[in-house]
Every structure is written in C-alpha cells, then in structure tokens.
Design an enzyme around this catalytic site. Structure first.
Site, PDB file in Angstrom:
ATOM      1  N   ARG A   1      -3.911  -3.427  10.019  1.00 38.35           N
ATOM      2  CA  ARG A   1      -2.501  -3.828   9.918  1.00 38.35           C
ATOM      3  C   ARG A   1      -2.339  -4.775   8.735  1.00 38.35           C
ATOM      4  O   ARG A   1      -3.051  -5.768   8.617  1.00 38.35           O
ATOM      5  CB  ARG A   1      -2.041  -4.549  11.190  1.00 38.35           C
TER       6      ARG A   1
ATOM      7  N   TYR B   1     -10.911 -20.203   4.687  1.00 41.77           N
ATOM      8  CA  TYR B   1      -9.645 -20.487   4.002  1.00 41.77           C
ATOM      9  C   TYR B   1      -9.775 -20.127   2.536  1.00 41.77           C
ATOM     10  O   TYR B   1     -10.713 -20.555   1.881  1.00 41.77           O
ATOM     11  CB  TYR B   1      -9.260 -21.967   4.141  1.00 41.77           C
TER      12      TYR B   1
ATOM     13  N   GLU C   1      -6.814 -19.898   0.138  1.00 42.31           N
ATOM     14  CA  GLU C   1      -5.520 -19.984  -0.569  1.00 42.31           C
ATOM     15  C   GLU C   1      -5.729 -19.819  -2.061  1.00 42.31           C
ATOM     16  O   GLU C   1      -6.624 -20.438  -2.648  1.00 42.31           O
ATOM     17  CB  GLU C   1      -4.844 -21.327  -0.286  1.00 42.31           C
TER      18      GLU C   1
ATOM     19  N   THR D   1       2.623  -0.435   3.715  1.00 38.16           N
ATOM     20  CA  THR D   1       1.754  -0.943   4.765  1.00 38.16           C
ATOM     21  C   THR D   1       0.415  -0.223   4.612  1.00 38.16           C
ATOM     22  O   THR D   1       0.331   0.829   3.980  1.00 38.16           O
ATOM     23  CB  THR D   1       2.311  -0.638   6.170  1.00 38.16           C
TER      24      THR D   1
ATOM     25  N   ASP E   1       9.188   2.048  -1.213  1.00 39.61           N
ATOM     26  CA  ASP E   1       8.478   1.546  -0.036  1.00 39.61           C
ATOM     27  C   ASP E   1       7.855   2.763   0.629  1.00 39.61           C
ATOM     28  O   ASP E   1       8.532   3.535   1.302  1.00 39.61           O
ATOM     29  CB  ASP E   1       9.478   0.842   0.892  1.00 39.61           C
TER      30      ASP E   1
HETATM   31  C1  LIG Z   1       6.591   0.143   8.831  1.00 40.62           C
HETATM   32  C2  LIG Z   1       7.472  -0.105   7.671  1.00 40.62           C
HETATM   33  C3  LIG Z   1       7.633  -1.397   7.119  1.00 40.62           C
HETATM   34  C4  LIG Z   1       7.164  -2.678   7.759  1.00 40.62           C
HETATM   35  O1  LIG Z   1       5.958  -2.856   8.217  1.00 40.62           O
HETATM   36  P1  LIG Z   1       5.530  -4.074   9.168  1.00 40.62           P
HETATM   37  O2  LIG Z   1       4.094  -4.219   8.837  1.00 40.62           O
HETATM   38  O3  LIG Z   1       5.796  -3.621  10.563  1.00 40.62           O
HETATM   39  O4  LIG Z   1       6.335  -5.284   8.813  1.00 40.62           O
HETATM   40  C5  LIG Z   1       8.374  -1.511   5.968  1.00 40.62           C
HETATM   41  N1  LIG Z   1       8.958  -0.453   5.395  1.00 40.62           N
HETATM   42  C6  LIG Z   1       8.867   0.782   5.914  1.00 40.62           C
HETATM   43  C7  LIG Z   1       9.545   1.917   5.220  1.00 40.62           C
HETATM   44  C8  LIG Z   1       8.135   1.001   7.068  1.00 40.62           C
HETATM   45  O5  LIG Z   1       8.083   2.223   7.594  1.00 40.62           O
END
Ligand SMILES: *Cc1c(COP(=O)(O)O)cnc(C)c1O
Length: 413
Positions: A234, A53, A55, A225, A199
């Site tokens: 992941r 843990y 946090e 990600t 993103d």
């Molecule tokens: C895959 C993806 C996410 C989210 O990823 P998760 O780990 O599945 O929640 C967010 N934004 C974009 C543009 C993605 O392609």
C-alpha cells in the site's frame, strides 16, 4: 506465514489476523483496487526497516545511519523510472491521496481551476469531491462521459477545457472499464495551456507491462498507487518531468509528510523489480483475459455492463434492469463468498450509499491462478445470484461453487 511471535504475545490481534487470512482464503475477491502481494513484498514490509527515521532524501537525510536505507530508496526510484520511462520519481507518498495532494500543492495555488471527471462518473475523491481537500482548496470543474456510449468523449472534453481554461487537467479514473488515450488529453492540454496530470492508480500494472498506453511521455506529472494492479505494498509514487522534480520532492517532504516509510519503500522496490520481469507481463495478459471472460460470463447471461464491456481489469455492472440496488447486490454476493463493491454508474439516479452499480475486476483471482474457464464461471455465478437474490437454495449452491474455487487456488496454505 510467520505469526509465531504475535501468536504468543498478543492473542487478541493474532486471532483477528487468522480470521482475516481465512476470509481472504475463502473469498472470491473481485474488488478491482485490491491485489495480493508476494511473500517477498511482505517480508520487506515486515522487516527492521520499520525502525528507521529517514526524513529527507537519499544523500540528504536529517538523521544518521541511513547508508543502507539510501541504497534501497535509490533502487526503488531507478526501478520505477525504468518501468514507466519517467524522468523523475518520488517513492515516498504514503498513499494515492497524499500523492495527489502533493502534486496539487506543488503545481497549483488555492482557488486554481482544475478540470477532472466527476466521482460519480468514475473519478476519485481527490479529483475534486466536495468533501475532500481537493474540492475544498481548488476550483474543480467537471467533464463527463458521452451519455449514450458511456465512453470518454475527447471532443466534449476539449470543448469544456476551451471554455474553462483550467490550470490543470486530470486524466484519471477509478471506475472506467475502457482504455484511455492520454495523447488526446495532451493535445487538449496544449491547446488550452493547461498542465496535464494522469492518475493511473488503477491501470498502472497494465501500463508497466506495456499493455496500455503509457501516459508518462505526455504528462507533466503522473501519480499512481502501488497496491492495485501493480501488486505492490500500500502506497504511491509520483513521476514527473525533471523540471518539476524539486517542487514535487519539496512538497512531499517537508511539505505534507514527515519521515518516509522505508519498509514500505523497500516493498515498493521489490514489487517494481517483480514488475520488470517477463512473468509480470504474462500476469497482466492473463488478468486482461480473465476479465474479458468474466465479462462474457455476465453478458451471456443477460447482465448489462456499463459501456457494454471492458478493455482493462475492471467491469462496472449496471443493475438498473434487475430492479435491485448496489447495496443489496453487494450484500448478497458477500453472503455467497464473492466480494465486490457497490459503485455509482455514470448518470446514476440513485444516491452514493445505494448506487445502481457493482464494480468488479480480475486482479486478485488472476494472482490466485484462476483460469479463463474459472473466470467465465465466476461471471455466470454472479449473474445467477443477481437474478435470484431471494432463492435460498440457489444461493447455497453458488456458495458451494465459490468454496470449491477458493480451495482449488489456495492463497497461503
Ligand atoms: C485508489 C485511487 C487513489 C487513492 O489511493 P489511496 O491510496 O486509497 O489514497 C487515487 N486515485 C485513483 C484514481 C484511485 O483509483
């Protein structure tokens, strides 16, 4: 792979892991959001770090015994900052969706206006979909692609932004096969007084390798990600300007998460270390080449691609002229050992559960070692299947070909 303990202790789960290994081994995996991690990443994730843990953040934990965990998390942070030239990094988000949630909650108030691209045009659920928290909590308005070229039209985005005056603009895509010019988004955001978030979940690997423009200098915040083209475990990270560091960190923990997954953070650190090496650039170059070749294998056989081609790791096949839906296409390809995912095409007239497109990409086959000739062949095989979905003999022939390719490039054997 080390499965000796689980083989003896839990046959039920062991058998399905074995079956999944076999499935991955014998499938040409083309889902562009997937990849295959190194044994080192898996070892980090499967390590004793899962017991702890932690946090809080390095040096400021709510539990004792974090002296080694702290070092690991600090290394992960330093490596990812270096990869993307970021001022600040938070490596704790459990997923891309959670990372985006933390950013919105740190920098926006409920009801604030955000400009993003629609899911149906290549955006993500967390970019304002009505069933997602983003669409429920914030007032998302959309920009769309150019109707003819199906490319980003920055002057059109500027027009919408000037009209809507959003608090934030999101530049991020899950199904856009072309390069993105984040500097143009920055100009628009500056003109409208908006925050800019990129993103880069899909294209992070190419950016890390210097093969795609890096949005970090232009953006207030960047999320990604770690498990897609970046080829890590992941999870996700948030990169931001120093002035947002405190707010972002506080929103990840204690705002929306509790204890971080330090075994995954160790996996991220290992993956970032791999991405800093010269071989990673070679991998990303190969990935781009393989994807171009796969696209050529499709185009040479008369298959229509959204925007006419690709400049990254991803291809969006337009099935409209073939008279078949994405659902059937995905199922038939699956039956011959080619794993893809059905996907909306821009301005799709069909519903999300049976859209008019198939999304594919080269990350996994490149990790496996497929050559450009193999990639061209995969494009040809897909074309054959899509044009002959009722021809059993032909489908069986393709199945033999995919089997041959999988055996030629073993994953774990
Ligand atoms: C895959 C993806 C996410 C989210 O990823 P998760 O780990 O599945 O929640 C967010 N934004 C974009 C543009 C993605 O392609």
């Amino acid at each position: 792979m080390h499965l000796d303990n689980i083989r003896n202790s839990d046959m039920e789960i062991f058998e399905f892991i074995e079956k999944e290994i076999e499935r991955q081994e014998m499938t040409i995996e083309l889902i562009p959001s997937e990849n295959v991690v190194s044994y080192s990443v898996m070892e980090a994730q499967g390590s004793v770090l899962t017991n702890k843990y932690s946090e809080g953040y390095p040096g400021k934990r709510y539990y004792g015994g974090n002296q080694f965990i702290d070092e690991i998390e600090k290394i992960a942070i330093e490596r990812v900052k270096k990869l993307f030239s970021a001022e600040h990094a938070n490596v704790q988000p459990h997923s891309g969706s959670g990372a985006n949630m933390a950013v919105y909650m740190a920098l926006l108030s409920p009801g604030d206006k955000v400009l993003a691209i629609d899911l149906s045009q290549g955006g993500h659920l967390t970019h304002g979909h009505s069933l997602n928290f983003s669409g429920k909590l914030y007032n998302f308005v959309q920009y769309s692609l150019d109707e003819d070229s199906l490319l980003l039209d920055y002057s059109k985005i500027r027009d919408v932004a000037i009209k809507e005056k959003p608090k934030m603009i999101v530049a991020g895509f899950s199904a856009y096969p072309r390069e993105v010019d984040f500097s143009k988004f920055k100009d628009i955001a500056d003109e409208c007084g908006s925050l800019l978030m990129a993103d880069i979940s899909h294209i992070a690997g190419m950016i890390a390798a210097g093969l795609h423009q890096n949005p970090t200098p232009f953006c207030d915040v960047v999320t990604t990600t770690t498990h897609k083209t970046l080829r890590g475990p992941r999870g996700a990270v948030i990169l931001c300007k120093e002035k947002y560091a405190k707010d972002i960190d506080r929103m990840v923990f204690p705002g929306i998460q509790g204890g971080p997954l330090e075994h995954v953070i160790a996996g991220k650190a290992v993956a970032f270390g791999e991405a800093l090496k010269p071989q990673f650039k070679k991998y990303q170059e190969k990935l781009l080449e393989n994807n171009r070749e796969m696209a050529r294998g499709l185009l040479d056989n008369g298959i229509k691609l959204v925007s006419g081609g690709t400049e990254n790791h991803l291809i969006l096949i337009d099935l409209t002229d073939l008279g078949i839906g994405g659902k059937i296409a995905q199922e038939v390809l699956d039956s011959v050992g080619i794993c893809t995912n059905k996907n909306a095409i821009p301005f799709d007239k069909n519903p999300p559960m049976n859209p008019s497109g198939i999304r594919i990409g080269s990350p996994v086959i490149t990790t496996r070692g497929f050559s450009k000739e193999d990639s061209y062949l995969v494009g040809e095989l897909i074309s054959k299947v899509l044009k002959n979905i009722d021809n059993e003999t032909l489908l069986n022939e393709v199945k033999e070909e995919t089997k041959k390719l999988c055996l030629k490039y073993p994953l774990y054997k």
